[in-house]
Design an enzyme around this catalytic site. Structure first.
Site, PDB file in Angstrom:
ATOM      1  N   LYS A 253      29.971 -27.313 -16.257  1.00 19.32           N
ATOM      2  CA  LYS A 253      28.973 -27.705 -15.714  1.00 19.32           C
ATOM      3  C   LYS A 253      27.866 -28.687 -15.882  1.00 19.32           C
ATOM      4  O   LYS A 253      27.344 -29.366 -15.454  1.00 19.32           O
ATOM      5  CB  LYS A 253      28.279 -26.415 -16.484  1.00 19.32           C
ATOM      6  CG  LYS A 253      26.635 -26.599 -15.697  1.00 19.32           C
ATOM      7  CD  LYS A 253      25.658 -25.127 -16.333  1.00 19.32           C
ATOM      8  CE  LYS A 253      25.557 -24.804 -17.421  1.00 19.32           C
ATOM      9  NZ  LYS A 253      23.783 -25.861 -18.220  1.00 19.32           N
ATOM     10  N   ASN A 254      27.235 -28.893 -17.506  1.00 25.18           N
ATOM     11  CA  ASN A 254      27.049 -30.054 -17.619  1.00 25.18           C
ATOM     12  C   ASN A 254      27.808 -31.575 -17.553  1.00 25.18           C
ATOM     13  O   ASN A 254      26.829 -32.464 -18.457  1.00 25.18           O
ATOM     14  CB  ASN A 254      26.857 -29.627 -19.469  1.00 25.18           C
ATOM     15  CG  ASN A 254      25.567 -28.587 -19.586  1.00 25.18           C
ATOM     16  OD1 ASN A 254      25.769 -27.973 -18.373  1.00 25.18           O
ATOM     17  ND2 ASN A 254      25.433 -28.099 -21.232  1.00 25.18           N
TER      18      ASN A 254
ATOM     19  N   ASP B 258      24.204 -25.037 -27.426  1.00 21.93           N
ATOM     20  CA  ASP B 258      24.520 -23.754 -26.754  1.00 21.93           C
ATOM     21  C   ASP B 258      25.863 -23.051 -27.152  1.00 21.93           C
ATOM     22  O   ASP B 258      25.908 -21.914 -26.613  1.00 21.93           O
ATOM     23  CB  ASP B 258      25.213 -24.640 -25.119  1.00 21.93           C
ATOM     24  CG  ASP B 258      24.447 -25.343 -24.958  1.00 21.93           C
ATOM     25  OD1 ASP B 258      23.088 -25.172 -24.833  1.00 21.93           O
ATOM     26  OD2 ASP B 258      24.732 -26.522 -24.155  1.00 21.93           O
TER      27      ASP B 258
ATOM     28  N   CYS C 130      16.772 -23.222 -18.103  1.00 23.59           N
ATOM     29  CA  CYS C 130      16.338 -21.944 -19.230  1.00 23.59           C
ATOM     30  C   CYS C 130      15.450 -22.055 -19.715  1.00 23.59           C
ATOM     31  O   CYS C 130      15.068 -22.812 -20.944  1.00 23.59           O
ATOM     32  CB  CYS C 130      17.755 -22.139 -20.066  1.00 23.59           C
ATOM     33  SG  CYS C 130      19.431 -21.571 -19.377  1.00 23.59           S
TER      34      CYS C 130
ATOM     35  N   ARG D 165      24.732 -18.584 -14.034  1.00 25.55           N
ATOM     36  CA  ARG D 165      24.073 -20.296 -13.897  1.00 25.55           C
ATOM     37  C   ARG D 165      24.933 -20.727 -14.417  1.00 25.55           C
ATOM     38  O   ARG D 165      25.404 -22.000 -14.030  1.00 25.55           O
ATOM     39  CB  ARG D 165      23.045 -20.181 -14.504  1.00 25.55           C
ATOM     40  CG  ARG D 165      22.333 -19.631 -13.775  1.00 25.55           C
ATOM     41  CD  ARG D 165      21.031 -19.555 -14.881  1.00 25.55           C
ATOM     42  NE  ARG D 165      20.420 -21.183 -14.294  1.00 25.55           N
ATOM     43  CZ  ARG D 165      19.136 -21.691 -15.154  1.00 25.55           C
ATOM     44  NH1 ARG D 165      18.486 -20.485 -15.844  1.00 25.55           N
ATOM     45  NH2 ARG D 165      19.314 -22.882 -15.091  1.00 25.55           N
TER      46      ARG D 165
ATOM     47  N   ARG E 125      11.381 -27.999 -24.275  1.00 26.46           N
ATOM     48  CA  ARG E 125      12.004 -29.096 -23.156  1.00 26.46           C
ATOM     49  C   ARG E 125      11.076 -30.195 -21.954  1.00 26.46           C
ATOM     50  O   ARG E 125      10.574 -30.155 -21.058  1.00 26.46           O
ATOM     51  CB  ARG E 125      13.096 -27.821 -22.122  1.00 26.46           C
ATOM     52  CG  ARG E 125      13.431 -26.917 -23.148  1.00 26.46           C
ATOM     53  CD  ARG E 125      14.267 -26.173 -21.913  1.00 26.46           C
ATOM     54  NE  ARG E 125      16.017 -27.190 -21.689  1.00 26.46           N
ATOM     55  CZ  ARG E 125      17.011 -27.072 -21.145  1.00 26.46           C
ATOM     56  NH1 ARG E 125      16.744 -25.959 -20.694  1.00 26.46           N
ATOM     57  NH2 ARG E 125      16.931 -27.416 -20.984  1.00 26.46           N
TER      58      ARG E 125
END
Ligand code: EPZ
Length: 416
Positions: free
Chosen positions: A22-23, A305, A115, A397, A120
């Protein structure tokens, strides 16, 4: 998918195929804005965050075909505004700022979402772009950014290591005039994949994966093809699934080199691990894991993560274990739900001290972020009884076919 019923007390055994990262996929999708030529991307995971990124590109005017791979044509982009209802859904949307500015000289975007795991901020992204020549105004919830002509290459020292800001600066420096050096850059494998993709379409980046990244600006990029790297966090999550359930797993189509720290800790915890070119085998031989003392850190340290998954491991292990979260300040919300399931733990500032519990007990629990959701689902697979897990949309997600993959390993998960 919002609510699951999970019958626990299961041992998870078998084979799992790991999806694309994903990232890595998210920034690469936004980097396609930098070229007018067509791009094909394969191994893109099927996730809601990816669908939102594609909607954003389509909103700007890009043409996208989704077949076995993704075919993206950004030559038709003619809008430089990105609305709040798309941007605020994912943190990664900040990555359209650099490419829009580099190609069109302006971008007007809402502040990004993502999230809820901490404040952030995006100051480092904006700092980097300003250093390269952008003029940026933040008014209310909107960022208005402009650049006259091309970005100008520069030496930039990052006071804090940031994956996102490293990618933003890279995106601006690709088409800049002159050399940009990003010092104290993030070294994550996703950064290397972004650089590999950009180099394959004509960029001149060296050093990605090291603390100093050198980007010699070029005047234009071409079209091309790219295959996204395997998802190391998905791999790590499945390895934990087998570890906590005293099971056996082989993860296929993954990259063991990206998980060195995770594998080191799992073997310390008692797992027998073997690796090949693109697979990892983990065997607990029916034994309960041993607790660990671990700290999250930028790559090659233990990924933030994976923090919640390792906390779960400690909770059901023998002995006292300590997890320290050093990247995000609010990433323990899931732990409250684990306490409902019988976990014995204390939260002190940025550490969780757990006192091994042999069995978790089914409960009615709530997810509040992506990795926490994965952890709560894994906890439910081993808890005694039937757990109702709420707000499970978070999982879609970031994990492609998570429930199907777990059920294939022997879990009993039903969507309510
Ligand atoms: C990326 O987030 C990932 N997200 C995160 O994955 C991951 O947890 C994180 O990197 C760290 O590895 C995506 O790739 C989409 P950072 P990012 O900038 O880029 C502070 C997941 O579950 N910071 O490296 O947002 C920040 O607050 C997600 O898949 C600033 O202070 O992370 C944090 O403390 C969640 N100012 C630290 O730096 C800034 O401008 C590292 O954050 C930017 C960041």
């Amino acid at each position: 998918m919002n609510q699951l019923s999970i019958t626990g007390n299961k041992t998870l055994n078998g084979n799992v195929i790991i999806s694309g990262s994903k990232n890595a996929a998210l920034p690469i999708l936004f980097m396609t804005i930098l070229t007018k030529e067509k791009i094909k991307i394969s191994n893109v995971p099927n996730l809601t965050d990816i669908q939102i990124a594609l909607k954003l590109l389509i909103h700007l005017g890009a043409k996208i075909k989704q077949k076995n791979n993704l075919q993206i044509d950004t030559s038709t982009i003619n809008i430089f505004n990105a609305p709040n209802y798309l941007i605020n859904k994912i943190r990664a949307s900040i990555w359209i700022l650099g490419p829009l500015l580099a190609r069109f000289g302006q971008a007007h975007i809402s502040l990004p979402g993502g999230c809820k795991i901490g404040d952030r901020p995006i100051d480092l992204h904006l700092y980097g772009l300003t250093q390269l020549g952008a003029i940026i105004n933040v008014k209310g919830k909107y960022i208005h950014a402009y650049i006259k002509g091309r970005f100008q290459g520069k030496y930039i020292f990052m006071e804090k290591i940031s994956v996102g800001a490293t990618i933003t600066i890279m995106s601006a420096a690709i088409l800049a005039q002159g050399l940009t050096i990003i010092d104290n850059a993030a070294c994550e494998p996703e950064i290397i994949d972004v650089a590999k993709f950009l180099n394959s379409i004509g960029a001149n980046i060296t050093g990605a994966g090291n603390k100093k990244i050198y980007i010699q600006g070029v005047s234009k990029l071409t079209g091309g093809k790219h295959t996204i790297i395997p998802d190391r966090i998905e791999t790590g999550t499945f390895l934990i699934a087998a570890t906590i359930s005293q099971g056996y797993i082989i993860c296929h189509q993954t990259e063991p080199k990206h998980l060195k720290t995770v594998l080191m800790y799992l073997s310390k915890s008692g797992a027998k691990i073997r690796t090949g070119k693109d697979w990892i085998e983990l065997d607990m031989r029916g034994k309960r894991p041993k607790s660990l003392n671990v700290q999250t850190a930028p790559y090659p340290g233990l990924p933030t993560d994976m923090q919640s998954q390792f906390t779960l491991l400690n909770i059901i292990s023998q002995g006292i274990g300590i997890i320290t979260e050093n990247i995000f300040e609010n990433r323990f919300i899931y732990a409250i739900e684990l306490i409902k399931m019988g976990a014995k733990l204390k939260i002190k500032n940025n550490t969780i001290i757990s006192y091994g519990t042999q069995n978790l007990i089914a409960s009615n629990i709530f997810c509040s972020d992506l990795r926490g959701a994965a952890t709560l689902i894994l906890a439910s697979c081993i808890a005694i009884g039937i757990t109702i897990v709420n707000h499970t949309y978070h999982i879609e997600r970031g994990y492609d076919s998570f429930l199907q993959k777990l059920n294939k390993l022997g879990a009993d998960i039903k969507i309510i």
